[in-house]
Design a protein around this motif. Structure first.
Motif, short mmCIF file in Angstrom:
data_model
loop_
_atom_site.label_atom_id
_atom_site.label_comp_id
_atom_site.label_asym_id
_atom_site.label_seq_id
_atom_site.Cartn_x
_atom_site.Cartn_y
_atom_site.Cartn_z
N ILE A 1 -10.63 -9.11 3.70
CA ILE A 1 -12.07 -9.30 3.90
C ILE A 1 -12.33 -10.24 5.08
O ILE A 1 -13.16 -9.95 5.95
CB ILE A 1 -12.72 -9.86 2.62
N PHE A 2 -11.60 -11.35 5.12
CA PHE A 2 -11.78 -12.28 6.24
C PHE A 2 -11.58 -11.57 7.57
O PHE A 2 -12.35 -11.73 8.52
CB PHE A 2 -10.81 -13.45 6.14
N LEU A 3 -10.52 -10.78 7.58
CA LEU A 3 -10.18 -10.09 8.81
C LEU A 3 -11.27 -9.12 9.22
O LEU A 3 -11.71 -9.08 10.37
CB LEU A 3 -8.88 -9.32 8.57
N VAL A 4 -11.73 -8.36 8.25
CA VAL A 4 -12.76 -7.36 8.55
C VAL A 4 -14.04 -8.05 9.03
O VAL A 4 -14.67 -7.63 10.00
CB VAL A 4 -13.04 -6.49 7.31
N ILE A 5 -14.39 -9.18 8.36
CA ILE A 5 -15.60 -9.89 8.77
C ILE A 5 -15.44 -10.40 10.20
O ILE A 5 -16.32 -10.21 11.05
CB ILE A 5 -15.88 -11.07 7.81
N THR A 6 -14.28 -11.00 10.49
CA THR A 6 -14.06 -11.53 11.84
C THR A 6 -14.17 -10.42 12.87
O THR A 6 -14.87 -10.55 13.88
CB THR A 6 -12.67 -12.16 11.94
N LEU A 7 -13.48 -9.33 12.61
CA LEU A 7 -13.49 -8.25 13.59
C LEU A 7 -14.90 -7.67 13.73
O LEU A 7 -15.34 -7.36 14.84
CB LEU A 7 -12.51 -7.15 13.17
N ALA A 8 -15.60 -7.56 12.61
CA ALA A 8 -16.95 -7.00 12.67
C ALA A 8 -17.86 -7.91 13.49
O ALA A 8 -18.66 -7.44 14.31
CB ALA A 8 -17.51 -6.83 11.27
N VAL A 9 -17.72 -9.23 13.31
CA VAL A 9 -18.55 -10.16 14.07
C VAL A 9 -18.25 -10.04 15.56
O VAL A 9 -19.16 -9.97 16.40
CB VAL A 9 -18.32 -11.61 13.59
N LEU A 10 -16.95 -9.98 15.88
CA LEU A 10 -16.59 -9.86 17.29
C LEU A 10 -17.12 -8.55 17.86
O LEU A 10 -17.69 -8.51 18.95
CB LEU A 10 -15.07 -9.93 17.45
N GLY A 11 -16.95 -7.47 17.11
CA GLY A 11 -17.43 -6.17 17.57
C GLY A 11 -18.94 -6.17 17.78
O GLY A 11 -19.45 -5.70 18.80
N ALA A 12 -19.66 -6.77 16.82
CA ALA A 12 -21.12 -6.81 16.92
C ALA A 12 -21.53 -7.59 18.16
O ALA A 12 -22.44 -7.19 18.89
CB ALA A 12 -21.71 -7.45 15.68
N ASN A 13 -20.83 -8.68 18.41
CA ASN A 13 -21.19 -9.48 19.58
C ASN A 13 -20.90 -8.75 20.88
O ASN A 13 -21.63 -8.90 21.86
CB ASN A 13 -20.45 -10.82 19.55
N TRP A 14 -19.85 -7.94 20.86
CA TRP A 14 -19.56 -7.18 22.06
C TRP A 14 -20.68 -6.17 22.31
O TRP A 14 -21.14 -5.98 23.43
CB TRP A 14 -18.21 -6.49 21.94
N LEU A 15 -21.14 -5.54 21.23
CA LEU A 15 -22.25 -4.59 21.36
C LEU A 15 -23.49 -5.29 21.91
O LEU A 15 -24.18 -4.78 22.79
CB LEU A 15 -22.58 -3.97 19.99
N VAL A 16 -23.76 -6.50 21.38
CA VAL A 16 -24.92 -7.25 21.86
C VAL A 16 -24.76 -7.58 23.34
O VAL A 16 -25.72 -7.50 24.11
CB VAL A 16 -25.10 -8.53 21.02
N ASP A 17 -23.53 -7.90 23.75
CA ASP A 17 -23.28 -8.14 25.17
C ASP A 17 -23.66 -6.92 26.01
O ASP A 17 -24.26 -7.04 27.07
CB ASP A 17 -21.80 -8.44 25.40
N LEU A 18 -23.29 -5.75 25.50
CA LEU A 18 -23.61 -4.52 26.22
C LEU A 18 -25.12 -4.38 26.38
O LEU A 18 -25.63 -4.06 27.45
CB LEU A 18 -23.06 -3.30 25.48
N VAL A 19 -25.83 -4.62 25.27
CA VAL A 19 -27.29 -4.51 25.32
C VAL A 19 -27.85 -5.51 26.33
O VAL A 19 -28.74 -5.20 27.12
CB VAL A 19 -27.90 -4.78 23.92
N TYR A 20 -27.30 -6.71 26.32
CA TYR A 20 -27.78 -7.77 27.20
C TYR A 20 -27.60 -7.37 28.67
O TYR A 20 -28.50 -7.53 29.50
CB TYR A 20 -27.00 -9.06 26.92
N VAL A 21 -26.44 -6.81 28.96
CA VAL A 21 -26.16 -6.38 30.32
C VAL A 21 -27.13 -5.28 30.74
O VAL A 21 -27.62 -5.24 31.87
CB VAL A 21 -24.71 -5.88 30.44
N TRP A 22 -27.43 -4.42 29.77
CA TRP A 22 -28.37 -3.33 30.07
C TRP A 22 -29.77 -3.90 30.32
O TRP A 22 -30.50 -3.44 31.20
CB TRP A 22 -28.37 -2.35 28.90
N LEU A 23 -30.14 -4.96 29.57
CA LEU A 23 -31.49 -5.52 29.70
C LEU A 23 -31.64 -6.40 30.93
O LEU A 23 -32.68 -6.43 31.56
CB LEU A 23 -31.81 -6.37 28.46
N ASP A 24 -30.59 -7.15 31.26
CA ASP A 24 -30.73 -8.14 32.32
C ASP A 24 -29.75 -7.88 33.47
O ASP A 24 -28.56 -8.17 33.36
CB ASP A 24 -30.48 -9.55 31.75
N PRO A 25 -30.26 -7.33 34.56
CA PRO A 25 -29.38 -7.00 35.68
C PRO A 25 -28.65 -8.21 36.25
O PRO A 25 -27.62 -8.07 36.88
CB PRO A 25 -30.33 -6.39 36.71
#
Ligand SMILES: Nc1ncnc2c1ncn2[C@@H]1O[C@H](COP(=O)(O)OP(=O)(O)OP(=O)(O)O)[C@@H](O)[C@H]1O
Ligand SMILES: [Mg+2]
Lengths: 326, 319
Positions: free
Chosen positions: A296-320
């Protein structure tokens, strides 16, 4: 593009660090998993079976380094061993169902809260000192100030127990077989309504205030004034020229909230007996189920990292501006 | 004589705050004819930008237009409805903002910001607007492929040019330039001003040119309006103002820029500091700093008196 790849590299390193920590922590704790296991199954399982079990968990007498390598191989192939609490179901299967319900429950709660809070924040800033601006921020900040546990209990008591509008727990009725049909989906929605609503009520105020405050600043900026001077309609000025810029701090917050959600929907799942990740974690701790905990710890950690990477992508798309930042 | 393009009468703008009411534009009366370049000079804080923004009715909240009239092409801007204002904005009056750095949206490409304007006014479809945006950028000396650039990828001078291209997108009758070159070095500044001049001769729009660089203004403008502490103190054709200023404050300004009067050996600044608009001096606002102050200057506020067909000054000594 380079930025995105560099961030990906960062997350891979972070994931590796988390994996390593996850490997060493249980081995540093007093009362190692092996003893816990033996104590639990003592006298009920033959020594040969126990030995086989130990090997599945990677708890062999081999050197710590080869244990580490085995562990990494297992993780990469999604093999976390057998759960103790749900013996003999493999941990990956147990986590699989839990993760599904957590992502569904917490994911929709955060999404609804973020979207609604942000839209209301835009509206509050746009119609400054209007109805929305006067009442909603203070109301939701007030509601958000209650301990979540208490809020959830009250909601469950009033709407579930007293009024009987919503079921008291679980993800769907015991009498239903999971399937992709209207009856089942409606039942799932009915079960999720109260947990989602309580999380939304508790967290909406934060999104609303963040968006409102940044938005007020952005609305006073020169580029928004220029947009107004250009003769654009007010809605276009607010949505296209102001809201997108004001969204940036909220998007960063969204990444962090996703992390909170995957780890922290614990309380929600306990109060509403919802079979998600947090509920499983409690079971795991109660039964000293180390493989499940680790998984569970592992899955949570990976999910948090993955989610943050997705957010990074959105951020890059929003802010040139982030696209070529060095 | 036919009616001027823009005719401002007794315009007053107040900033209302807890500290009190600041009148940043005080009974200003000024005309701008078609295709004329009118310069607006004055120290920092004398209300120049406030006047400019009042003409587009884009003043931020604590400001209110508290009186007067601003007739543009026969209609009073101050009484237009929101819809009528949207028609007027940019199609008839456009503006280059004082801060080119901050007036472009950082997350929308410069081309899109021009396209938006053209499309909002029904001047073009999105596809047409894109090539039109490229044309406009080329007109101000920015290579067409840069339509997709973002503000942060451009130098200060280029951003200023984008602002100018944007202001000319709909070929308005009046372009307000609010210190269009303050952030730039002298060479770029001269280049841009020449460019504006060329475009103005070609397209025939009128210009309200705001700056505190009097030397530039005298080269560039047909007529100059001098502001002091929210009031118009002198108005004259550029050449006449340079030769024979009628207000002591204008004289002071001219002396402060040695390049204007080549015979002056040292630039001399006006003694004292600009007054606070929260509590301006009584009677003539310039009297505490004036070297030719009379008794009457402390007693009565001078009116703006007509000194010739195109000249006026607000000074008791000019009567
Ligand atoms: N938001 C505000 N609240 C209160 N007073 C304000 C506000 N904005 C401007 N003022 C006052 O209005 C006066 C005129 O400001 P304005 O920006 O029009 O000056 P300006 O002539 O354009 O100066 P600069 O040359 O520095 O651009 C100033 O004295 C300022 O103190
Ligand atoms: Mg200004």
């Amino acid at each position: 593009m380079r930025f995105v790849l560099r961030r990906l590299g960062f997350y891979l390193v972070a994931a590796w660090a988390a994996l390593t920590l996850n490997f060493f922590l249980p081995r540093l704790m007093p009362g190692d998993p092996a003893s816990a296991l033996f104590a639990r199954f003592a006298g009920r399982v033959s020594p040969e079976a126990l030995q086989a079990l130990r090997e599945t968990f990677g708890l062999t007498d081999a050197s710590i380094f080869s244990q580490y390598v085995t562990y990494l191989r297992h993780v990469l192939t999604g093999e976390f061993g057998i759960s103790v609490a749900y013996f003999p179901t493999p941990v990956s299967t147990v986590i699989g169902t839990g993760l599904f319900w957590t992502i569904f429950l917490a994911g929709s709660a955060v999404l609804v809260s973020f979207t609604l809070g942000t839209l209301l924040g835009i509206l509050a800033a746009w119609r400054r000192r209007g109805w929305v601006d006067t009442w909603l921020p203070s109301t939701f900040v007030f509601l958000g100030a209650f301990p979540y546990f208490w809020l959830a209990m009250v909601a469950l008591y009033v709407f579930g127990f007293l009024l009987g509008w919503f079921p008291l727990g679980h993800a769907y009725g015991d009498d239903l077989a999971p399937g992709f049909n209207l009856t089942f989906l409606t039942d799932v929605a009915r079960h999720a309504a109260l947990p989602i609503a309580t999380v939304v009520i508790a967290t909406l105020g934060g999104w609303l205030l963040t968006m409102r405050n940044t938005m007020i600043g952005v609305l006073g900026s020169d580029y928004v004034n220029l947009a107004r001077a250009k003769g654009l309609t007010p809605s276009r000025v607010v949505l296209r020229y102001a809201a997108r810029n004001a969204l940036l701090p909220s998007v960063t917050g969204f990444g962090m909230a996703l992390g909170y959600v995957l780890g922290g929907s614990l309380l929600t799942e306990i109060v509403f007996s919802y079979p998600g990740q947090g509920y499983l974690l409690v079971q795991a701790v109660r039964n000293q189920d180390y493989p499940l905990m680790q998984g569970i710890f592992l899955v949570i950690t990976l999910a948090v990292l993955g989610a943050n990477w997705l957010v990074d992508l959105v951020y890059v798309w929003l802010d040139p501006r982030t696209r070529e930042a060095s | 004589m036919d009616e001027p393009l823009l005719s401002i009468r007794d315009l007053c703008v107040d900033y209302v705050s807890e500290a009190g009411c600041v009148r940043a534009v005080d009974h200003v009366t000024l005309d701008v004819s078609r295709a004329e370049i009118v310069g607006v000079a004055g120290e920092s804080g004398s209300g120049k930008s406030t006047l400019a923004q009042a003409l587009l009715r884009i003043l931020p909240p604590p400001a209110i237009i508290s009186g007067g009239e601003a007739r543009f092409e026969g209609r009073d801007i101050l009484t237009l409805s929101e819809t009528e204002l949207r028609e007027l904005r940019w199609r008839r009056i456009s503006m280059v903002f004082q801060s080119a750095m901050d007036s472009l949206n950082p997350v929308i490409s410069i081309g899109e910001q021009i396209v938006d304007t053209l499309v909002a006014h029904g001047a073009a479809t999105r596809q047409e607007a894109r090539s039109r945006a490229a044309e406009l950028l080329e007109m101000v000396g920015i290579p067409a492929p840069r339509v997709d650039a973002y503000a942060h990828q451009l130098s200060g001078g280029m951003r200023q040019r984008v602002g100018i291209a944007l202001a000319l997108a709909l070929e308005p009758a009046l372009v307000i330039l609010d210190e269009p070159t303050t952030a730039l070095d002298v060479i770029v500044e001269r280049e841009i001003l020449q460019q504006i001049r060329g475009l103005q001769e070609k397209l025939g729009f009128a210009v309200l040119f705001i700056t505190h660089d009097l030397a530039r203004m005298l080269q560039f403008s047909d007529r100059v309006a001098v502001f002091y502490a929210a009031q118009l103190v002198e108005l004259a054709p550029a050449a006449e103002l340079r030769r024979a200023p009628r207000h002591p404050y204008t004289e002071g300004l001219l002396r402060a820029f040695p390049s204007v009067q080549s015979d002056a050996d040292e630039p001399e600044s006006i003694p004292g500091a600009p007054p606070s608009l929260l509590s301006p001096p009584a009677a003539c606002r310039f009297h505490p700093r004036c070297d030719r102050v009379q008794a009457i200057c402390r007693e009565r506020q001078p009116d703006l008196i007509q000194l010739g067909p195109r000249r006026a000054a607000a000074c008791h000594l000019a009567e």
